[in-house]
Design an enzyme around this catalytic site. Structure first.
Site, PDB file in Angstrom:
ATOM      1  N   LYS A 171     -14.428 -27.621   5.374  1.00 49.42           N
ATOM      2  CA  LYS A 171     -15.618 -28.046   4.621  1.00 49.42           C
ATOM      3  C   LYS A 171     -15.858 -29.504   4.993  1.00 49.42           C
ATOM      4  O   LYS A 171     -15.208 -30.411   4.474  1.00 49.42           O
ATOM      5  CB  LYS A 171     -15.345 -27.910   3.123  1.00 49.42           C
ATOM      6  CG  LYS A 171     -16.551 -27.664   2.259  1.00 49.42           C
ATOM      7  CD  LYS A 171     -17.581 -28.752   2.274  1.00 49.42           C
ATOM      8  CE  LYS A 171     -17.315 -29.882   1.314  1.00 49.42           C
ATOM      9  NZ  LYS A 171     -18.250 -31.005   1.476  1.00 49.42           N
ATOM     10  N   GLU A 244      -4.876 -37.462   1.387  1.00 53.09           N
ATOM     11  CA  GLU A 244      -4.993 -38.802   1.997  1.00 53.09           C
ATOM     12  C   GLU A 244      -6.187 -39.451   1.333  1.00 53.09           C
ATOM     13  O   GLU A 244      -7.333 -39.038   1.546  1.00 53.09           O
ATOM     14  CB  GLU A 244      -5.244 -38.688   3.509  1.00 53.09           C
ATOM     15  CG  GLU A 244      -4.068 -38.187   4.311  1.00 53.09           C
ATOM     16  CD  GLU A 244      -2.984 -39.235   4.523  1.00 53.09           C
ATOM     17  OE1 GLU A 244      -3.016 -40.302   3.893  1.00 53.09           O
ATOM     18  OE2 GLU A 244      -2.085 -38.953   5.323  1.00 53.09           O
ATOM     19  N   CYS A 278     -10.785 -46.426   5.528  1.00 51.30           N
ATOM     20  CA  CYS A 278      -9.796 -46.377   4.450  1.00 51.30           C
ATOM     21  C   CYS A 278      -8.798 -47.530   4.563  1.00 51.30           C
ATOM     22  O   CYS A 278      -8.413 -48.119   3.558  1.00 51.30           O
ATOM     23  CB  CYS A 278      -9.071 -45.034   4.468  1.00 51.30           C
ATOM     24  SG  CYS A 278      -8.352 -44.612   6.048  1.00 51.30           S
ATOM     25  N   GLU A 377     -11.965 -49.880  -4.718  1.00 50.08           N
ATOM     26  CA  GLU A 377     -12.068 -49.853  -3.258  1.00 50.08           C
ATOM     27  C   GLU A 377     -13.458 -50.371  -2.869  1.00 50.08           C
ATOM     28  O   GLU A 377     -14.467 -49.889  -3.380  1.00 50.08           O
ATOM     29  CB  GLU A 377     -11.881 -48.425  -2.749  1.00 50.08           C
ATOM     30  CG  GLU A 377     -11.942 -48.350  -1.235  1.00 50.08           C
ATOM     31  CD  GLU A 377     -11.655 -46.954  -0.687  1.00 50.08           C
ATOM     32  OE1 GLU A 377     -12.018 -45.951  -1.331  1.00 50.08           O
ATOM     33  OE2 GLU A 377     -11.062 -46.886   0.404  1.00 50.08           O
TER      34      GLU A 377
END
Ligand code: NAD
Length: 480
Positions: A171, A244, A278, A377
């Site tokens: 996906k 992750e 990331c 973040e």
């Protein structure tokens, strides 16, 4: 305009419900992809389940040969792939080129080395008894991936999962469905049998349907919040999960470092992919003796970065991926400025580029721990710089976050490098380096950055179960 279909059991199938993919550089509709619902997800998982027994029996050398061909396909199609990536998620062409090459290297690594990490071992217990271990595929893997490396991250799971004998349903992100579809075409052209890889495009609801379907494992990369939702939704079925997740990496510069190199590393790490990485250095800490010269050099370089459409060869920074991501970033910057941060440069939407989702490279100083930029973040081109006095303060500041993905330390002092690498609470530490990846080295986070292991021997073993077989071939009874 591109029209996307779903790949189920080797056939490309249309579906009624559609969604649009936009070019973030212009805001124009780029294509219409299928929004797979529960029914399509069930069919895709059914196709993967059907293909599993034969694929699992295939000799691993044969599976590896297919992945060598996938590597060849990636190189052959590099030009078209990098253009597609840039048009669908915005980054400059040279960075999309790097993504295709990294994908190629990683696929070749698993094709060449994967086999040896799946060899079981014999354990002699006593003269009459011995044991051995077998690594067996888990079954059907649901692979759910984000948009920021839309080609690399799907293959990052597909290569080890399929080499280990699993079948899969991918996906891709709803922001990059057409790169996801290309992943399916490459696999087909390289000879992956029907049903071994299936692709369902769609949004979070498609991902949810996949997680609650009849799969055996979820391999997820994405935000920490979605990771938590997946963990909750997997609990009922006890799927194996690999997560992750997001990060807020510290970038720590000591006074003995090569300052010019550290500035170059910080500028590349923070602004590559428009800050949407990331492991980007999301919080920069600089020792006080060198803070002024570091900040001056960093701000000068940030100001000189060329913002524009990723298709233009002179562009250093493309648009952000979506309006939603930019709005979130604007709120984080506003919060910092309201609480007293200084904007050294940027902090605005560039006036000549109103159509796409652009944001100026921005540098904030005078930041404090209660600001959002230090706690959340920051997924965009905003660098946040603080000053520290000594190593212990640097460690405390770096660890003051729920995230634990990576960290980058800049020093020529081996003692500092070793102490930092043991004290930092994260899964990866780079010393005098930033954001590098090597397929033979593990990629992993701790805390709210997840519990997955990718790449390397550890990455392929995420996709197998270990079975212990114990054989007693002696003539004497061993039981009391
Ligand atoms: P996201 O969590 O919003 O979406 C990731 C994927 O999950 C998408 O395909 C999305 O459609 C799907 N999804 C959304 N809700 C779902 C649900 N409830 N159930 C199942 N699937 C669902 O993340 P994003 O914005 O696409 O990606 C950016 C994030 O990914 C950042 O936090 C970044 O740090 C992280 N990331 C981490 C790594 C790593 O290696 N740790 C690598 C790349 C990106």
């Amino acid at each position: 305009m591109l029209e996307g279909k779903l790949l189920i059991g080797g056939k490309w199938i249309s579906c009624k419900s559609k969604f649009e993919s936009l070019n973030p550089a212009t805001g124009e509709v780029f294509g219409r992809a299928c929004l797979a619902g529960k029914k399509e997800v069930k069919e895709a998982v059914g196709a993967a389940r059907l293909a599993f027994p034969d694929w699992k029996k295939t000799d691993i050398s044969e599976r590896a040969r297919i992945f060598i061909r996938i590597g060849d396909e990636l190189l052959k199609r590099k030009q078209e792939l990098k253009t597609l990536i840039t048009m669908e998620m915005g980054r400059p062409l040279f960075e999309s080129d790097i993504e295709v090459l990294l994908t190629y290297e990683m696929v070749k690594y698993f094709a060449n080395e994967g086999k040896k990490y799946l060899e079981g071992e014999a354990i002699q217990i006593n003269p009459d008894t011995f044991s051995f271990t077998r690594f067996e595929p888990v079954g059907v893997v649901g692979i759910i991936k984000p948009w920021n490396y839309p080609m690399l991250l799907p293959f990052w799971a597909i290569a080890p999962a399929l080499l280990a004998g699993n079948t899969a349903v991918l996906k891709p992100s709803d922001l990059t469905p057409f790169v996801g579809i290309e992943v399916g075409k490459i696999c087909q052209d390289a000879g992956i049998p029907d049903g071994v890889i299936n692709i369902v495009t769609g949004d979070g609801s498609t991902g949810e349907s996949l997680v609650s379907s009849d799969i055996d494992m979820v391999s997820f990369t994405g935000s920490s919040q979605t990771g938590k939702n997946i963990m909750k939704n997997s609990a009922e079925k006890l799927h194996r999960i690999s997560l992750e997740l997001g990060g807020s990496d510290a970038f720590i510069v000591f006074k003995d470092a090569d300052i010019e190199e550290a500035i170059n590393g910080a500028v590349w790490g923070r602004f590559m992919n428009c800050g949407q990485v990331c492991v980007a250095p999301k919080r920069i800490f600089v020792e006080d003796d060198i803070a002024d010269s570091f900040i001056e050099g960093f701000v000068n370089k940030a100001k000189n970065l060329v913002i524009g459409n990723g298709l233009d060869p002179g562009t250093d920074i493309g648009p952000m991926v979506s309006m939603e991501q930019r709005e979130k970033l604007e709120l984080q910057v506003e919060d910092a400025v309201r609480k007293g941060a200084t904007t050294e440069c940027g902090g605005k939407i560039p006036l000549p580029l109103q159509d796409g989702y652009y944001y100026e490279p921005t540098v904030l100083t005078g930041v404090t721990p209660e600001m959002k930029v230090m706690n959340e973040e920051v997924f965009g081109p905003v660098a946040v710089i603080s000053i520290f006095d000594n190593m212990y303060e640097a460690i405390a500041c770096a660890n003051r976050t729920v995230y634990g993905l990576g960290a980058s330390v800049w020093t020529k002092n081996l003692d500092i490098a070793m102490r930092m690498s043991s004290q930092l609470e994260c899964g990866m530490v780079w010393v005098n380096e930033v954001c590098t990846l090597h397929p033979q080295c593990p990629w992993c986070g701790i805390k709210h950055s997840g519990m997955g292991k990718d790449l390397s021997r550890y990455g392929i073993r995420e996709f197998v179960s270990i079975k212990h077989v114990n054989i007693n071939f002696g003539t004497e009874k061993t039981r009391p």
